[in-house]
Scaffold this active site. Structure first.
Site, PDB file in Angstrom:
ATOM      1  N   HIS A 262       0.818  -1.206   0.000  1.00  0.00           N
ATOM      2  CA  HIS A 262       0.000   0.000   0.000  1.00  0.00           C
ATOM      3  C   HIS A 262       0.856   1.263   0.000  1.00  0.00           C
ATOM      4  O   HIS A 262       0.428   2.295  -0.513  1.00  0.00           O
ATOM      5  CB  HIS A 262      -0.955  -0.006   1.194  1.00  0.00           C
ATOM      6  CG  HIS A 262      -2.087  -0.963   1.034  1.00  0.00           C
ATOM      7  ND1 HIS A 262      -2.758  -1.525   2.113  1.00  0.00           N
ATOM      8  CD2 HIS A 262      -2.682  -1.478  -0.072  1.00  0.00           C
ATOM      9  CE1 HIS A 262      -3.706  -2.332   1.673  1.00  0.00           C
ATOM     10  NE2 HIS A 262      -3.671  -2.325   0.348  1.00  0.00           N
ATOM     11  N   HIS A 392      -4.542  -5.784 -10.880  1.00  0.00           N
ATOM     12  CA  HIS A 392      -3.213  -5.325 -10.477  1.00  0.00           C
ATOM     13  C   HIS A 392      -2.171  -5.627 -11.542  1.00  0.00           C
ATOM     14  O   HIS A 392      -1.357  -4.759 -11.903  1.00  0.00           O
ATOM     15  CB  HIS A 392      -2.800  -5.978  -9.161  1.00  0.00           C
ATOM     16  CG  HIS A 392      -3.524  -5.450  -7.964  1.00  0.00           C
ATOM     17  ND1 HIS A 392      -3.268  -4.219  -7.423  1.00  0.00           N
ATOM     18  CD2 HIS A 392      -4.494  -5.997  -7.190  1.00  0.00           C
ATOM     19  CE1 HIS A 392      -4.049  -4.014  -6.373  1.00  0.00           C
ATOM     20  NE2 HIS A 392      -4.800  -5.073  -6.214  1.00  0.00           N
TER      21      HIS A 392
END
Length: 419
Positions: A262, A392
């Protein structure tokens, strides 16, 4: 090789080399091939796939809203690039979101669905963020439901989730909009993905309110919170946005400790936000550099490669699995930094990340990417059961092929998809 030649090689960008660009394009094309047909569930939505690309549970698959929305987003990208069949995937997903996930009685969108209705009828900020992204991406390809969905989810986000006194969203509600667990939890993950979606909505509508909210979230989660703990992104907070270092939750969506993946994701998003906002906030590029540096120093496994899934608050690897999405986000972040703050460190990190992907994460036998590896880089399924996500990996392959000034959809539109 001489020292001068080594230095020149370290600063020459892979993203400017034709072979590397062709290689990335081939990886993206392989991902489209892997997911385009087998992932479609005839009863609505999309299947998670096993390692061979077959549906994990074709008869009883529980479909998460984020998975549906991500497929819409990715195949909207495919449509913009001119991929045959991509529009059918977008249409299949948009119909499922609008007709099945949307709660016609109370408003909002259910978290998961089975064949007979909601499996989990909660209303999650994370899920609504991806609905906003899906609607925004669908608008770029002119889908007939896009404007209605964009208006609908924007109203829900504004009226039910947004907390102006914090400048971010609340996390979760029951189907009737009563708070879950008294509304005690606030999380950065849902707000991070909402930041991505708000930028996409701003790009397709030109409405400044979306960008203002994105900047507000980034200021809270990154400048104030991550900046106060050495550019490590804190994940879990109480209702007043006080950091909760002892939180224990779902290891897929709310893992304890910190999650270097993150930090990488935010590094890219902050630079994208900085660009979209006219490069007004000087703290943003400095934050992006700090987040990326910390992730490589603390999160990267120098011995075996890959990013550890989580660290504890002493910066020691806690969950030592190597997941696919952090390396994906690392590639995108390194590209953005290489464009806005070029350096040998950012270039060598970019190469290091892709070397790890090529060595360990690509499934050369079955196609697609391994979504989970052990610490020793062996395929595993302790957290993720198979191959459920194109989002992703696809973005990791395509983002480095386009200018680092906005979302992938915006950049593809502006360049006509030309490589």
């Amino acid at each position: 090789m001489t020292d001068k030649a080594q230095a020149a090689n370290a600063t020459a960008k892979w993203t400017e080399r034709p072979y590397h660009r062709r290689w990335l394009w081939q990886q993206a094309d392989g991902l489209f091939d892997f997911f385009q047909h087998q992932a479609v569930n005839a009863k609505g939505g999309f299947n998670d796939l096993d390692k061979a690309g077959k549906p994990l549970n074709p008869e009883g698959q529980v479909r998460g809203i984020h998975s549906t929305a991500r497929m819409i987003h990715c195949f909207a990208i495919g449509s913009l690039l001119g991929r045959p069949g991509a529009d059918d995937i977008v249409d299949h997903g948009m119909s499922y979101l609008w007709d099945r996930h949307r709660d016609g009685k109370n408003g909002g969108y259910f978290w998961t669905l089975g064949n007979d209705g909601p499996a989990d009828s909660s209303k999650q900020g994370y899920g609504h963020a991806f609905v906003l992204l899906a609607a925004s991406s669908a608008k770029t390809v002119g889908h007939p439901l896009a404007d209605r969905m964009l208006a609908d989810v924007t109203e829900i986000l504004n009226e039910k989730f947004w907390e102006p006194h914090h400048g971010a969203i609340a996390e979760e509600f029951n189907a009737d909009w009563s708070p879950i667990d008294g509304g005690s939890y606030r999380g950065q993950n849902s707000n991070m993905h909402l930041t991505e979606a708000l930028m996409a909505a701003f790009e397709v509508t030109g409405e400044r309110a979306y960008l203002d909210k994105a900047e507000s979230i980034a200021d809270l989660v990154i400048r104030r919170s991550a900046g106060s703990v050495g550019w490590r992104v804190a994940e879990h907070f109480d209702r007043d946005w006080t950091l909760d270092k002892n939180y224990r939750g779902n290891e897929m969506f709310r893992p304890s400790g910190t999650t270097p993946g993150h930090w990488l994701e935010w590094a890219r998003l902050v630079l994208q936000l900085w660009s979209l906002g006219g490069k007004r906030h000087d703290w943003m590029p400095e934050a992006a550099k700090g987040l990326f540096s910390q992730s490589m120093v603390l999160g990267w496994d120098d011995k075996k490669g890959g990013f550890f899934y989580t660290l504890d608050w002493e910066d020691t690897p806690a969950k030592r699995e190597k997941l696919w999405w952090p390396v994906c986000e690392g590639a995108g972040a390194a590209h953005f930094l290489n464009e806005h703050a070029p350096s040998a460190f950012h270039e060598t990190s970019y190469r290091k990340i892709w070397n790890s992907v090529a060595t360990a994460f690509l499934d050369h036998e079955n196609g697609g990417w391994h979504e989970e590896l052990t610490e020793d880089l062996r395929p595993a399924n302790s957290i993720f059961p198979g191959k459920g996500d194109i989002y992703h990996a696809l973005q990791a392959c395509l983002i480095p092929l386009y200018p680092a000034e906005g979302s992938l959809t915006k950049m593809i539109q502006e360049t006509g998809g030309k490589l």
